[in-house]
Design an enzyme around this catalytic site. Sequence first.
Site, PDB file in Angstrom:
ATOM      1  N   LYS A  79      85.312  54.868  29.624  1.00 41.95           N
ATOM      2  CA  LYS A  79      83.991  54.401  30.077  1.00 41.95           C
ATOM      3  C   LYS A  79      84.078  52.956  30.574  1.00 41.95           C
ATOM      4  CE  LYS A  79      81.583  57.657  27.094  1.00 41.95           C
ATOM      5  NZ  LYS A  79      80.936  57.975  25.824  1.00 41.95           N
ATOM      6  N   GLN A 104      79.111  54.759  20.464  1.00 42.39           N
ATOM      7  CA  GLN A 104      79.856  56.015  20.504  1.00 42.39           C
ATOM      8  C   GLN A 104      79.622  56.824  19.224  1.00 42.39           C
ATOM      9  OE1 GLN A 104      81.482  57.090  23.208  1.00 42.39           O
ATOM     10  NE2 GLN A 104      82.256  58.957  22.269  1.00 42.39           N
ATOM     11  N   ASP A 132      72.467  56.285  27.319  1.00 43.13           N
ATOM     12  CA  ASP A 132      72.874  57.606  26.813  1.00 43.13           C
ATOM     13  C   ASP A 132      71.712  58.597  26.875  1.00 43.13           C
ATOM     14  OD1 ASP A 132      75.451  58.267  25.913  1.00 43.13           O
ATOM     15  OD2 ASP A 132      75.263  56.962  24.147  1.00 43.13           O
TER      16      ASP A 132
HETATM   17  N1  GUN Z   1      80.117  61.315  21.596  1.00 43.72           N
HETATM   18  C1  GUN Z   1      80.387  62.433  22.327  1.00 43.72           C
HETATM   19  N2  GUN Z   1      79.686  62.416  23.486  1.00 43.72           N
HETATM   20  C2  GUN Z   1      78.970  61.264  23.483  1.00 43.72           C
HETATM   21  C3  GUN Z   1      78.080  60.684  24.426  1.00 43.72           C
HETATM   22  O1  GUN Z   1      77.758  61.239  25.491  1.00 43.72           O
HETATM   23  N3  GUN Z   1      77.564  59.470  24.068  1.00 43.72           N
HETATM   24  C4  GUN Z   1      77.872  58.859  22.900  1.00 43.72           C
HETATM   25  N4  GUN Z   1      77.290  57.688  22.635  1.00 43.72           N
HETATM   26  N5  GUN Z   1      78.689  59.386  22.003  1.00 43.72           N
HETATM   27  C5  GUN Z   1      79.242  60.579  22.306  1.00 43.72           C
END
Ligand code: GUN
Length: 295
Positions: A54, A98, A121
Site C-alpha cells: 500500500k 491494518q 477503508d
Molecule cells: N485486512 C484485510 N483487508 C483489509 C483492508 O481492506 N483494510 C484493512 N484496514 N485491513 C485489512
Amino acid sequence: MSAKILSGTETAKAIRQELAQEVAELKAKHNVVPGLVTILVGEDPASQSYVTAKNKTAKELGIYSEQISLPATTNEADLLALVNKCNQDPKINGILVQLPLPKHINEARVLYTIDPNKDVDGFHPVNVGKMMLGEQCFLPCTPHGILELLTRGGVNTKGAEVVVVGRSNIVGKPIANLMLQKRPAGDATVTICHTRTKDMAAHTRRADIIIAAVGVPKLITADMVKEGVAVIDVGVNRIGMTESGKAILAGDVDFEAVKEKASCITPVPGGVGPMTITMLMKNTVQSAKMAAGLI
Ligand code: GUN
C-alpha cells in the site's frame, strides 16, 4: 471453452495511471498533496506485505505516505491516541489501520475513532450507513475494486443472479449491498451464502456471477458452477511455501477447473488484490479533494 481472464493487474494499472495524473494536477494547480498513513500492529507476515504494498503504491502515484509499525504489545489507549493524532494532522487525508488487530485491542473502538472524513477503508459506521443508503461516501476498497473490475471487464450485472459466498463486513455484506443498488455494476438479484447455508451448490449453480470471499482454498469447484458464469475470486489463501520461502497462494475457487466453464474469471494472485490497493489510493485522492474543498 476457456474463460477470459479478468486481470486486476492490468485494470489496476490503467486506474493508477489516471490517478497519477490526477495527483500531479492537484499538486500543480492547487498545491494539494494527498497523504495516507498506514498503521500496523504486530508482525503478521501477510499484513506486513499488504501494508508495504500500500505504501509503495502510494509513493509511486505521488501520494505522501507514512508507514507506522507498532509492536503486538501496544495497548489500546496508545493506538487510540495515535489515531486521534492522525485525525488532527492536516498532511494526512487517509488513515488505514491494518486488520486484524491483536486480540487485546477492541477493533470496533479503533475503527470508530477514525475521522469518517479520513476513513479511506470505508469501515466507519457513518460510511457504512451512507454506502447502504447509496449516498456519497468512501466505498470499502475490495468491493469498490470488484465493481470496477466488473464494469471495466464488460460484465453485465443488470438483472443478473449474483451469488456472494461469504458474509464478512469487509467484503461479503458490502458487495452484496452495492450490487443490488441502482448503480454501475448494480441492479442485480443478490443471494448471500455462508457457513450455515444448507445447499451452497444449489445456489452457486444458478448464478450468473459468483463472488467468492470466504477464505477457504478452492471451495468453489467446477461442478458447482454453470457454463458461462462470471467468477470473481476474492480469496488469498497461503497453501504452502516455495523452496525459496515465497508463499504459494490459492483463491477460494478451483481456478484451473472452473475457468473451463466460466465466461470470465479473476486469477489469484493478480485479480482482486491489486484492485483493492488501487481503490485505497482512489479514496485517498478523493479525501484530499474533499479536504481542499474541490468536491
Ligand atoms: N485486512 C484485510 N483487508 C483489509 C483492508 O481492506 N483494510 C484493512 N484496514 N485491513 C485489512
